[in-house]
Design a protein around this motif. Structure first.
Motif, PDB file in Angstrom:
ATOM      1  N   SER A  13       0.930  -1.226  -0.222  1.00 50.47           N
ATOM      2  CA  SER A  13       0.340   0.026   0.055  1.00 50.47           C
ATOM      3  C   SER A  13       0.452   1.138   0.513  1.00 50.47           C
ATOM      4  O   SER A  13       2.034   0.856   0.156  1.00 50.47           O
ATOM      5  CB  SER A  13      -0.907  -0.390   0.901  1.00 50.47           C
ATOM      6  N   ASP A  14       0.193   2.588  -0.145  1.00 51.34           N
ATOM      7  CA  ASP A  14       1.217   3.276  -0.294  1.00 51.34           C
ATOM      8  C   ASP A  14       1.191   3.434   1.516  1.00 51.34           C
ATOM      9  O   ASP A  14       1.551   3.620   1.773  1.00 51.34           O
ATOM     10  CB  ASP A  14       0.036   5.131  -0.280  1.00 51.34           C
ATOM     11  N   LYS A  15       2.626   4.562   1.145  1.00 48.02           N
ATOM     12  CA  LYS A  15       3.883   4.845   2.015  1.00 48.02           C
ATOM     13  C   LYS A  15       2.777   5.599   2.958  1.00 48.02           C
ATOM     14  O   LYS A  15       1.827   6.604   2.474  1.00 48.02           O
ATOM     15  CB  LYS A  15       4.394   5.897   2.241  1.00 48.02           C
ATOM     16  N   PRO A  16       2.415   5.551   4.454  1.00 50.94           N
ATOM     17  CA  PRO A  16       1.363   6.254   5.222  1.00 50.94           C
ATOM     18  C   PRO A  16       2.004   7.790   4.980  1.00 50.94           C
ATOM     19  O   PRO A  16       3.081   8.434   5.388  1.00 50.94           O
ATOM     20  CB  PRO A  16       1.251   6.243   6.061  1.00 50.94           C
ATOM     21  N   VAL A  17       1.255   8.764   4.971  1.00 53.39           N
ATOM     22  CA  VAL A  17       1.414  10.424   5.359  1.00 53.39           C
ATOM     23  C   VAL A  17       1.871  10.970   6.515  1.00 53.39           C
ATOM     24  O   VAL A  17       3.435  11.183   6.784  1.00 53.39           O
ATOM     25  CB  VAL A  17      -0.136  11.186   4.646  1.00 53.39           C
ATOM     26  N   ASP A  18       0.883  10.038   7.974  1.00 54.02           N
ATOM     27  CA  ASP A  18       1.740  10.565   9.069  1.00 54.02           C
ATOM     28  C   ASP A  18       1.005   9.445   9.900  1.00 54.02           C
ATOM     29  O   ASP A  18       0.039   8.689   9.335  1.00 54.02           O
ATOM     30  CB  ASP A  18       0.721  11.956   9.080  1.00 54.02           C
ATOM     31  N   ILE A  19       1.625   8.590  10.658  1.00 55.36           N
ATOM     32  CA  ILE A  19       1.124   7.193  10.874  1.00 55.36           C
ATOM     33  C   ILE A  19       2.315   7.605  12.544  1.00 55.36           C
ATOM     34  O   ILE A  19       2.800   8.426  12.886  1.00 55.36           O
ATOM     35  CB  ILE A  19       1.837   6.041  10.249  1.00 55.36           C
ATOM     36  N   ASN A  20       0.895   7.069  14.571  1.00 56.03           N
ATOM     37  CA  ASN A  20       1.025   7.376  15.293  1.00 56.03           C
ATOM     38  C   ASN A  20       1.413   5.680  16.072  1.00 56.03           C
ATOM     39  O   ASN A  20       0.536   5.001  15.044  1.00 56.03           O
ATOM     40  CB  ASN A  20       0.479   8.841  15.651  1.00 56.03           C
ATOM     41  N   TYR A  21       2.286   6.067  16.980  1.00 58.78           N
ATOM     42  CA  TYR A  21       2.150   4.853  17.979  1.00 58.78           C
ATOM     43  C   TYR A  21       0.322   4.182  17.916  1.00 58.78           C
ATOM     44  O   TYR A  21       0.002   3.411  17.968  1.00 58.78           O
ATOM     45  CB  TYR A  21       3.226   4.676  19.451  1.00 58.78           C
ATOM     46  N   GLU A  22       0.238   5.417  18.911  1.00 57.78           N
ATOM     47  CA  GLU A  22      -1.390   4.948  18.400  1.00 57.78           C
ATOM     48  C   GLU A  22      -2.438   4.541  17.226  1.00 57.78           C
ATOM     49  O   GLU A  22      -3.335   3.865  17.949  1.00 57.78           O
ATOM     50  CB  GLU A  22      -2.541   6.761  18.895  1.00 57.78           C
TER      51      GLU A  22
END
Lengths: 545, 394, 336
Positions: C133-142
């Protein structure tokens, strides 16, 4: 007949026994202190799962081991199949294979990216893990299979001997009383070999319970993991000691089971065994089943993993070969070898004491010295560290008190600590084999040699030693092989710049790069092979006698 | 009908021999013929290695014959073509090492054959219990049913083994040296007792031993085995007193051997003088040199009173005077070794007699007239007109 | 018997030769793998002539030092994470070091105000995601607890110090109750029981067992360099979590001087050397870690991953929650 052993012998027996028992004392003392609420926390959360896993592991390894080893032992004792002479010792070889090596290799073969699943995918057109389900090798089941594959030889050796010692007439009697060969096996042959089988199962159970490397590689948390977690994660030696004490209890149970069954065994061994053994001719499917079964064990437990190691060796030779291997090899040899020699010496010392000093207490030293076998390696490491560092500190304080310069940690900081740990852990094996060989020496020989003018020491040297040489050799070799493979205690207790073949191999296994340790692993296996083949030879000769 | 009938049985241990062209060298048994009637007890007597155990194994169904057949109650159970498995034969067997199951109580041992493959009852448990109690009563072990084998003496263990075998109502009982591990004081009693039990239960028995005393006491008839075949079968008395060959004669007990030639139908001459026979001798062998075999109890001794020099026996039957070199008290009799110098040689003889010879060592020696046993140069009984069980080997 | 004696004496000799210590030496108890620190130690030996002795163990060294007491031969302890570093400090097995050189080379937030411990390298706890899938734009541990990752997460054991560190930082930021919910959520999203090491998770993504995994930053670089493992690394994106919030969790490797260090001077020299530009650049180059010495640049491979925002919370604040973290992991039965 009571023989008066010299004082040094009597005192020495107790001293040696207490020395070997000191780690256990240290642990028990540590466990007695209240652990506070950490222990409750563990009970409330993970401990039950750990216990269940441990119990399932023991039962699984025992059950699978029995299924694997007993038919093979029976075939080897009773049937004529091609290459029987070679199979006799080939079947013992998996004992030389460290469980963590075989665990790694089977993971490599059976995981998603491994050749087996790749082949399946190519065959079926499946593409991803979601398309099909394949049993996960990194699981309790996987750990059971792997441990059973390397531990079954204990049971195989004992069961084979038991089957060989059985009188043919009992089987014939049951046949004439209406049993088919199969029924006769279940109603007579198997129950009569039960003491030996239980001994073998108890050994396998203890090894499985004490296993650290395989279960940690497979991420199956057991009580061994719990000990590590509480001791090193929570920093509570006390709670760890409590869990160890629990394990000790389980093992004591296994040992007493084993002792109990051996007590009966002595009464059973009345067979003259003078008849000539005739091997059964197998034919048709039963012949192929027997051949297939034995070779399956050899292939799965030894040949296949060895081949994979050789393949690794060839593929990664340049990266993995290093002259330091010789040093590691020599370290392994020296430590395991001296531990084996010392363990056998102690076994002889205590065995003779027990035999000649027939008081109600004389059996205690041998029992005390055997307790260490019940300790899993990592627990033992804690146990060994406590008395050794204590004596180191005491020694240094004394030196300072006498205005000498302190000499440092001569016990805990040197290879002595490893030798001590191995002796504590494995001397039970030596004590066991010396005891059983001494038991076979008729007491009338003692009387004969004493009346012919031997002192007790002379009698030991001139009569007992030559007679139990083979039993001692068996003990020596087993302790040696176990020492070569020993891991958790070695990892924690080794001195500076000290690497053994086992630690070297495990380092790469835990890094999931066994490929780079292939030479060390192969040397480890090869070094174990020689004594194993010798061991099997001496056992076979014993059987022929 | 015969309980057991063995016809021309040949067996081999060597596998190749069993499979194809069996040569005589490979054969452990050859040309064995043996019949046991219902209720009859036959003793198979022979030295160790003579093939006794092989024969038992063949009867039990552990060995496939090279040729010949074994029938049990008229049913063929073994032949070169087919071997019925042991469990279907209805044979009982008693072993030298008792072969009791050490993990089972006396009760469970005796009821072993009464239960199914995995210990389930074939009969009601009450029937089983009753049968076991009957058997215990029979072998005189009532009340010991909960003991384990190792808690019993050797004699008791062997009785349990008998009870276990008989509980299954076998058509024939094979006894493989059953008394050899039993104390000699108990043995005689046990032999009698077990014989009585077999007779009472009307079970045919084949009793294998190397001890002729046991064989005499236990069996109705004796079959002497040697060199893989049965050499002679008959009552103990017949075999003892008219053995077919020198081997059997020696095996049945010690004897004195003197060179002899037949004089007439009732007399042979020996270097020591003429010996009389109560049965006619085969005169066609007259003139050939034979061996006279004399049992020690047929040698009579009488003290020589030197002062009187008088003799009680007829002078024709008398031998020269001899010297007793040793006298040994044997319990039932006295065994004397005699040295004799006369007639171009010196001779050592053995005699057995009831009373000690009083006085000094000089005795008068004579042979009591009896059915004389003479062997020819081949060691065969010279009186036999027919060729005995001859085979290729001799 | 003779053999036995000769063996025993051979051991005694080899032991005593071990004890007969060279005049100039320094003893290291190391949690870090030998091959990771060997280049620096070789370099140090060459430069100073001081012989370096190493005991390596993955676990239990602090216990050993404690038991050895004041005669312990340990001079310097190298740890591979903050957990064991703070365990050593809390058990009072260390002594403060007074070195201007070190303090100049290591920024103040990466060392103890009391000079008891020092960071040597930093590593980010990254989230790797599949290139399927695409590289996530913004990802948090949460996010790992969110239902969109149901059955898609792989991780090594929660009890591994790297994960304990992460959980401890979550507790520091979000509180214990929130973190427990988070852990339960993550556990529910796992594609398989926690197992293997960080590399094995990336491999699992490549094989399609899962889509995202937790892993330290340097593994990505290490895998790129390895012929067998490059394919694994090529199958994933490396993501720096929580860039819009508190920043990515950073764990450290560190060093302390043992309380009873017998070779104190050499220990100091070694510690100073390890903080120096020379040693730090080897860390950066060979191990693909983020050096603590600000004068040393990251390796080119690491630089290519781009700048990121690190969690600015003091390490000691995170480490203070380590026992709580471990308990939480037990309570949610993360590994079981």
């Amino acid at each position: 007949m009571n023989h008066n052993l010299p004082t040094y012998w009597r005192a020495g027996s107790w001293l040696l026994a207490l020395l070997l028992f000191s780690p256990v004392i240290a642990l028990v003392l540590e466990a007695l202190a209240p652990a506070g609420e950490l222990f409750d926390h563990l009970w409330d959360t993970v401990l039950t799962t750990y216990i269940v896993n441990s119990v399932l592991l023991i039962l699984g390894v025992g059950g699978l081991g029995a299924v694997l080893a007993i038919p093979a032992a029976w075939v080897m004792a009773n049937a004529r199949i091609p290459a029987r002479d070679q199979l006799q010792w080939l079947l013992v070889l998996p004992l030389a294979m460290p469980s963590y090596v075989i665990a790694y290799i089977y993971t490599d073969l059976l995981e998603f990216a491994g050749p087996v699943q790749r082949f399946l995918r190519a065959l079926t057109g499946w593409t991803s893990a979601a398309d099909y389900s394949f049993p996960e090798i990194r699981s309790l089941g996987g750990a059971i299979i792997v441990l059973a594959l390397v531990l079954y030889p204990y049971l195989y050796l004992l069961a084979r001997t038991a089957f060989l010692e059985q009188s043919k007439s009992q089987t014939l009697a049951s046949r004439l009383l209406g049993c088919s060969p199969l029924h006769s096996f279940f109603r007579v042959t198997l129950p009569m070999a039960r003491p030996a089988i239980i001994t073998g199962l108890a050994l396998m159970g203890m090894e499985a319970l004490g296993d650290f490397a395989t279960v940690s590689y497979f991420s199956v948390p057991t009580l061994t993991t719990a000990v590590y977690d509480t001791w090193l994660g929570y920093g509570s030696l006390n709670a760890a000691a409590k869990i160890s004490a629990m394990m000790l209890l389980v093992v004591m149970l296994l040992i007493s089971m084993e002792k109990y069954s051996r007590r009966k065994q002595q009464l059973y061994q009345k067979n003259t065994g003078q008849e000539q053994r005739e091997l059964i001719e197998l034919s048709g499917w039963s012949k192929w089943l027997a051949i297939g079964w034995c070779w399956m064990l050899v292939i799965l437990g030894f040949l296949l993993p060895s081949l994979v190691l050789v393949e690794y060796l060839i593929a990664y030779f340049d990266e993995s070969w290093s002259s330091a291997l010789f040093e590691y090899g020599i370290n392994s040899l020296v430590v395991s070898g001296s531990a084996a020699a010392i363990a056998c010496f102690i076994a002889l010392f205590l065995g003779v004491y027990q035999r000649l000093q027939r008081t109600s207490f004389s059996r205690i030293p041998a029992r005390l010295a055997s307790t260490g076998y019940a300790l899993p390696g990592n627990v033992l490491a804690i146990g060994v560290l406590i008395p050794l560092t204590l004596s180191d500190n005491l020694l240094n304080e004394l030196l300072i008190h006498w205005h000498q310069s302190p000499i440092g940690l001569i016990f805990s900081g040197s290879a002595i600590t490893l030798v001590f740990a191995y002796v504590v852990r494995f001397s039970a094996v030596a004590v066991g084999s010396v005891e059983s060989s001494l038991g076979r020496v008729s007491p009338s020989l003692d009387m004969a040699s004493r009346t012919l003018g031997c002192s007790p020491q002379e009698m030991v040297k001139r009569v007992h030693l030559p007679l139990i040489r083979k039993g001692m050799l068996a003990g020596l070799l087993l302790v040696f092989i176990e020492g070569m493979k020993e891991l958790p205690a070695t990892l924690l207790l080794r001195p500076f710049n000290f690497e053994t073949l086992a630690t070297r191999v495990f380092q790469y296994v835990s890094d999931e790069q066994l490929e780079y340790a292939a030479p060390a692993a192969l040397v480890l296996v090869l070094v174990g092979l020689v004594p194993l083949i010798m061991l099997n030879r001496s056992l076979e000769r014993q059987e022929q006698q | 009908m015969s309980a057991l009938n063995i016809t021309e049985l040949a067996c081999a241990y060597d596998r190749s021999a069993r499979k194809s062209s069996a040569t005589a060298d490979h054969l452990v048994l050859s040309g064995v013929n043996l019949a046991i009637e219902d209720g009859e007890i036959v003793c198979l007597l022979g030295r160790s290695g003579c093939g006794k155990s092989t024969l038992l194994k063949a009867i039990a169904g552990l060995i496939q014959p090279v040729s010949g057949t074994i029938e049990l109650h008229g049913r063929e159970v073994s032949s070169a073509a087919r071997v019925m498995p042991p469990e279907q034969r209805g044979i009982g067997m008693i072993f030298q090492d008792y072969a009791l199951f050490p993990h089972l109580t006396v009760f469970d041992n005796i009821s072993f054959g009464l239960k199914g493959a995995f210990g389930q009852n074939k009969q009601t448990s009450e029937q089983v219990r009753q049968r076991v109690q009957d058997m215990l009563q029979l072998v005189n072990l009532y009340g010991l049913d909960q003991r384990y084998p190792h808690e019993l003496s050797g004699g008791q263990q062997q009785r349990v083994a008998i009870a276990r075998a008989l509980a299954n109502e076998p058509s024939i009982l094979l006894l493989d040296e059953p008394f050899s591990n039993i104390d000699s004081q108990v043995r005689q009693h046990l032999v009698r007792e077990i014989r009585d039990i077999l007779k009472q239960q009307k079970v045919a028995g084949l009793f294998v031993t190397h001890s002729r005393e046991e064989g005499f006491a236990f069996a109705d008839t004796i079959a002497v085995m040697g060199q893989g075949r049965i050499m002679q079968q008959g009552t103990a008395f017949d075999i003892y007193h008219s053995p077919d060959n020198r081997f059997i004669a020696d095996f049945m007990g010690a004897g004195n051997v003197l060179p002899a030639t037949i004089e007439d139908e009732f007399h042979v001459s020996t270097p020591l003088g003429v010996v009389a026979s109560t049965q006619p001798l085969s005169v066609e062998k007259a003139g050939t040199s034979l061996e006279l075999f004399i049992r020690p109890q047929m040698v009579a001794l009488s003290a020589v009173d030197k002062s009187e020099g008088s003799l009680t026996q007829a002078s024709t039957d008398t031998f020269p005077q001899a010297t007793i070199t040793r006298q040994q008290f044997m319990g039932k009799s006295i065994r004397s070794e005699i040295h004799l110098d006369c007639c171009q040689g010196s001779y050592q003889l053995v005699a057995e007699h009831a009373n000690p010879v009083a006085g000094n060592a000089n005795v008068q020696l004579n042979i009591i007239p009896h059915d004389l046993v003479l062997f020819d140069a081949d060691g065969l009984n010279a009186r036999q007109k027919e060729e005995p069980h001859h085979d290729a080997q001799t | 018997m003779k053999k036995l004696l000769s063996i025993t004496s051979a051991i005694a000799i080899s032991c005593s030769s071990l004890l007969a210590q060279a005049a100039e030496e320094v003893n290291i108890y190391s949690y870090r793998q030998p091959f990771l620190i060997e280049p620096m130690l070789k370099d140090f030996e060459k430069e100073t002539g001081v012989k370096v002795n190493v005991v390596f163990a993955k676990k239990g060294l602090e216990e050993r030092i404690e038991r050895e007491g004041k005669f312990s031969p340990a001079d310097v302890v190298l740890t591979s994470d903050m957990i064991s570093l703070f365990d050593l400090v809390d058990r009072q097995l260390v002594q403060p070091v007074n070195s201007k050189t070190i303090n100049e080379n290591i920024p103040v937030h990466l060392r103890d105000p009391d000079n008891q411990w020092y960071s040597l390298t930093m590593r980010v706890r990254n989230i790797y995601s599949s290139k399927r899938s695409d590289k996530p734009v913004d990802i948090n541990y949460e996010d790992l607890a969110s239902s969109k990752f149901k059955g898609k997460i792989c991780t090594r054991s929660g009890k591994h110090p790297y994960n304990i560190g992460l959980v401890a930082s979550m507790i520091a930021h979000n509180g214990e109750a929130q973190t427990r919910l988070w852990l339960e959520g993550v556990k529910a999203n796992l594609a398989r029981r926690p197992q293997g090491n960080d590399r094995a998770q990336v491999k699992a993504i490549k094989e399609g067992v899962c889509d995202v995994s937790l892993g330290n930053s340097y593994y990505f670089g290490k895998m790129m360099e390895n012929d067998d493992q490059k394919a694994w690394a090529d199958a994933v994106y490396i993501n720096f979590p929580n860039q819009k919030t508190v920043g990515s969790h950073v764990n450290i490797s560190g060093m302390v001087m043992a309380k009873y260090a017998p070779n104190k001077d050499n220990a100091l020299r070694l510690m100073e050397y390890l903080a120096s530009e020379e040693a730090q650049s080897i860390y950066a180059r060979d191990n693909m870690e983020y050096p603590v010495n600000p004068k040393v640049p990251v390796s080119d491979t690491v630089a290519a991953w781009g700048e990121f925002k690190a969690d600015p919370l003091p390490i000691s604040d995170i480490a203070a929650n380590r026992t709580k973290a471990q308990r939480l992991l037990d309570e949610v039965k993360f590994d079981l």
